[in-house]
Design a protein around this motif. Structure first.
Motif, PDB file in Angstrom:
ATOM      1  N   UNK A  94       3.451   7.346   2.749  1.00  0.00           N
ATOM      2  CA  UNK A  94       3.609   6.278   3.729  1.00  0.00           C
ATOM      3  C   UNK A  94       3.319   4.947   3.070  1.00  0.00           C
ATOM      4  N   UNK A  95       4.013   3.925   3.536  1.00  0.00           N
ATOM      5  CA  UNK A  95       3.905   2.616   2.895  1.00  0.00           C
ATOM      6  C   UNK A  95       3.605   1.532   3.907  1.00  0.00           C
ATOM      7  N   UNK A  96       2.877   0.531   3.429  1.00  0.00           N
ATOM      8  CA  UNK A  96       2.713  -0.697   4.189  1.00  0.00           C
ATOM      9  C   UNK A  96       3.319  -1.798   3.326  1.00  0.00           C
ATOM     10  N   UNK A  97       4.308  -2.504   3.885  1.00  0.00           N
ATOM     11  CA  UNK A  97       4.983  -3.543   3.122  1.00  0.00           C
ATOM     12  C   UNK A  97       4.973  -4.852   3.872  1.00  0.00           C
ATOM     13  N   UNK A 140       3.996  12.581  11.398  1.00  0.00           N
ATOM     14  CA  UNK A 140       4.093  11.393  10.560  1.00  0.00           C
ATOM     15  C   UNK A 140       4.497  10.176  11.393  1.00  0.00           C
ATOM     16  N   UNK A 141       5.423  10.362  12.305  1.00  0.00           N
ATOM     17  CA  UNK A 141       5.847   9.264  13.181  1.00  0.00           C
ATOM     18  C   UNK A 141       4.661   8.748  14.006  1.00  0.00           C
ATOM     19  N   UNK A 168       5.859  -0.887   8.436  1.00  0.00           N
ATOM     20  CA  UNK A 168       5.209   0.386   8.185  1.00  0.00           C
ATOM     21  C   UNK A 168       6.316   1.426   8.041  1.00  0.00           C
ATOM     22  N   UNK A 169       6.376   2.096   6.923  1.00  0.00           N
ATOM     23  CA  UNK A 169       7.452   3.064   6.716  1.00  0.00           C
ATOM     24  C   UNK A 169       6.971   4.243   5.898  1.00  0.00           C
ATOM     25  N   UNK A 170       7.827   5.225   5.693  1.00  0.00           N
ATOM     26  CA  UNK A 170       7.403   6.445   5.018  1.00  0.00           C
ATOM     27  C   UNK A 170       8.574   7.139   4.371  1.00  0.00           C
ATOM     28  N   UNK A 171       8.244   8.090   3.534  1.00  0.00           N
ATOM     29  CA  UNK A 171       9.269   8.963   2.981  1.00  0.00           C
ATOM     30  C   UNK A 171       8.756  10.387   3.119  1.00  0.00           C
ATOM     31  N   UNK A 172       9.388  11.139   3.989  1.00  0.00           N
ATOM     32  CA  UNK A 172       9.011  12.536   4.166  1.00  0.00           C
ATOM     33  C   UNK A 172       9.478  13.286   2.931  1.00  0.00           C
ATOM     34  N   UNK A 186       0.836  -1.193   0.000  1.00  0.00           N
ATOM     35  CA  UNK A 186       0.000   0.000   0.000  1.00  0.00           C
ATOM     36  C   UNK A 186       0.871   1.242   0.000  1.00  0.00           C
ATOM     37  N   UNK A 187       0.499   2.227  -0.789  1.00  0.00           N
ATOM     38  CA  UNK A 187       1.181   3.524  -0.762  1.00  0.00           C
ATOM     39  C   UNK A 187       0.113   4.589  -0.609  1.00  0.00           C
ATOM     40  N   UNK A 188       0.337   5.497   0.317  1.00  0.00           N
ATOM     41  CA  UNK A 188      -0.655   6.549   0.559  1.00  0.00           C
ATOM     42  C   UNK A 188       0.088   7.853   0.719  1.00  0.00           C
TER      43      UNK A 188
END
Ligand code: SF4
Ligand code: SF4
Lengths: 286, 293
Positions: free
Chosen positions: B119-122, B144-145, B130-134, B51-53
């Protein structure tokens, strides 16, 4: 001229490069500003003496409940949920306040006045070699470092040569440190993590319109990831600092590489003159 | 469900390598990369993104020159010097406070919520990541955290996953506070140096303020064994549980280059030591879990 030393990834050697470069500048001509206010470390290496300390604070609202008519205008204008009415009281959450003064301006009853919260300390000193150091130390538990970073930078004399030791990352603290720099020296670690975070910082610098160059730290002589990236982006590599256990041990003791290892002194002196030449040409010199 | 946050104070101490190894060693867990402005965990944990949001953060003022009468009201009120004398808002300086918007007499200023990252769900071998790219030069990393940790908790609850491992950012500021708030335990990964010591003390004070029990792990301990021993003594005196030390080992970088966690990649001395740290930390976390149950 302001040169900011940055990296994206933490622990690549920003502070090591900053303090050693400053230490080998002729006639102590460089002033150092440590803007990694969450974890400032430059003073551990430069060892300034006779330091003076001043607390730095920021505005937060104070509400006079005698005057307040519970109109809720303050709550409406605040974008950060830092002021809110609960029952017959107005509550403030100073740690969430961004000091925009909106509530103070909007209050029709003049019930809000400016009070302050301490962000941390600004500390200044000069070491035995004559190098002046100014740094910020964020109060433990304080979330907002950018206003303190701005205060450290406000002490920069634009006519002098200033080195700014920046915080890691690419979000607000790093941007606050890098903004309005004439040149950025990025300390790159030749690993996949190092490359990933370096590329983010390069993008941020392009956005901020700050010219830059790289220095490769802990070069193992094998990995080419930074070289390839630098070639692709057309960014110059000004120096390669080798990884040695001896260098790691010197840094861990809080000593200067340029004092302890002759080869490092040669590399840093060379880097200093190349950096000055480069910054003079590429930087927006005042 | 328990939440373990891994932080360091000083950057580059090997926090992410330890987290990635823990994520590989845990039988079932959700792992969160909370170092959102320099996210690296995904580089060392093989994954498929499900998932990418986009992530919406704060608002940004923008002046419509067609409507603006240059009355100067906004310029005078902005506390962040974000508006130039020719009435253009600098998006980097703008704090998103909305004061100018409120006071503009001709409604010339728009105030839209900004996309400040993704933000991503992998999926990874032992559970979700659960991770993200600011976005570049974006704010709201703390927000975001918090959002990532919230999502991790929901996933853990739904799927009966007993453990959340959070890779925190360096420093002690906003995103670090957001990574620690209400965590069950903290592992401080440090290195034996003056800087590491100085930064660890500050992190420990933060942990105390937030009432989170802390563990200490000293990475590259053999680079300065004397300092490492001082740090151990500090841990004893300050109620930090000592979880072990890791020797300097070139396999750590080699595992990064291979895109794998250290414990998956190698059985060398650093890998062995990380497994030992993991044992120490989990036995404590499990203990308190049983006590609470
Ligand atoms: S000064 Fe601004 S951020 Fe602080 S409470 Fe008032 S409206 Fe909110
Ligand atoms: S929103 Fe606030 S910070 Fe942004 S330009 Fe308007 S007054 Fe300045």
């Amino acid at each position: 001229m302001i040169v900011t030393i940055a990296s994206g990834k933490g622990g690549t050697g920003k502070t090591t490069v900053t303090v050693n470069l400053a230490a080998c500048a002729p006639n102590a001509e460089v002033q150092v500003f440590d803007c990694d206010v969450e974890e400032p470390n430059s003073h551990l290496f430069l060892k300034p003496e006779n330091c003076s300390k001043e607390p730095i604070s920021t505005m937060v609202p104070e509400v006079d409940m005698e005057k307040c008519t519970l109109c809720k205008e303050c709550e409406k204008i605040c974008q950060f949920s830092a002021i809110t009415t609960i029952g017959k009281k107005v509550m403030t959450f100073p740690e969430m306040c961004h000091s925009c003064r909106g509530c103070e301006m909007v209050c029709p009853d003049n019930a809000i006045t400016a009070s302050s919260r301490v962000l941390g300390d600004l500390i200044k000193g000069t070491n035995s070699a004559g190098i002046p150091l100014t740094w910020g130390e964020l109060r433990v538990g304080e979330a907002m470092s950018p206003p303190l970073i701005e205060q450290v930078k406000a002490r920069i004399d634009p006519k002098a040569i200033s080195f700014v030791d920046g915080p890691p990352g690419t979000s607000c603290p790093a941007v606050a440190a890098l903004r309005n720099s004439d040149f950025a020296l990025l300390v790159a670690e030749p690993t996949p993590f190092g490359l990933n975070d370096l590329a983010l910082t390069v993008e941020a610098l392009k956005k901020l319109d700050v010219p830059m160059a790289f220095v490769i730290n802990r070069d193992d002589g094998k990995s080419r990831v930074i070289d390839d990236y630098a070639a692709k982006e057309g960014i110059e590599i000004l120096a390669r600092l080798p990884f040695t256990r001896e260098a790691a041990a010197v840094c861990s003791k809080g000593l200067l590489l340029v004092d302890e290892i002759p080869e490092m002194q040669r590399l840093f002196k060379d880097l200093y003159s190349r950096l000055m030449q480069k910054a003079d040409k590429g930087g927006k010199i005042k | 469900m328990k939440e373990l946050t891994i932080i360091s104070g000083k950057g580059g101490t090997g926090k992410t390598s330890v987290t990635a190894s823990f994520a590989f060693l845990a039988a079932s867990r959700v792992v969160v990369d909370a170092d959102v402005d320099a996210a690296n965990l995904f580089l060392t944990l093989p994954h498929t993104t499900l998932q990418t949001e986009s992530f919406l953060g704060g608002r940004l003022a923008e002046i419509d020159p067609g409507i603006c009468t240059e009355c100067g009201e906004c310029l005078e009120r902005c506390q962040f010097e974000a508006i130039s004398t020719d009435f253009v808002v600098d998006p980097i300086a703008c704090e998103g406070c909305g004061v100018c918007v409120h006071y503009c007499p001709v409604d010339a200023i728009s105030f839209e919520q900004q996309t400040c990252g993704e933000r991503f769900l992998s999926n990874t071998a032992n559970g979700p990541m659960v991770h993200a790219r600011l976005g570049i030069a974006q704010e709201n990393s703390g927000m975001l955290v918090s959002a990532l940790r919230q999502q991790a908790r929901e996933i853990a609850k739904e799927n009966n996953i007993p453990l959340i491992i959070v890779d925190g950012p360096p420093g002690i500021g906003c995103p670090v506070i957001a990574s620690i708030t209400n965590a069950d335990a903290l592992l401080i990964v440090t290195e034996p140096s003056m800087s590491g010591m100085h930064d660890m003390e500050r992190v420990k004070r933060l942990a105390d303020q937030m009432r989170v029990p802390a563990f200490l792990c000293i990475n590259k301990a053999d680079l300065n064994q004397e300092k490492a021993d001082l740090m151990k003594a500090f841990a004893r005196e300050n109620n930090i549980k000592f979880a072990g030390e890791i020797p300097f080992d070139r396999d750590v970088t080699a595992s990064m280059n291979a895109g794998k966690s250290l414990v998956e990649f190698s059985q060398g001395p650093a890998s062995q030591a990380v497994q030992n740290v993991w044992q120490n930390v989990t036995s404590y976390v499990n203990d308190t879990m049983n006590r609470l149950a």
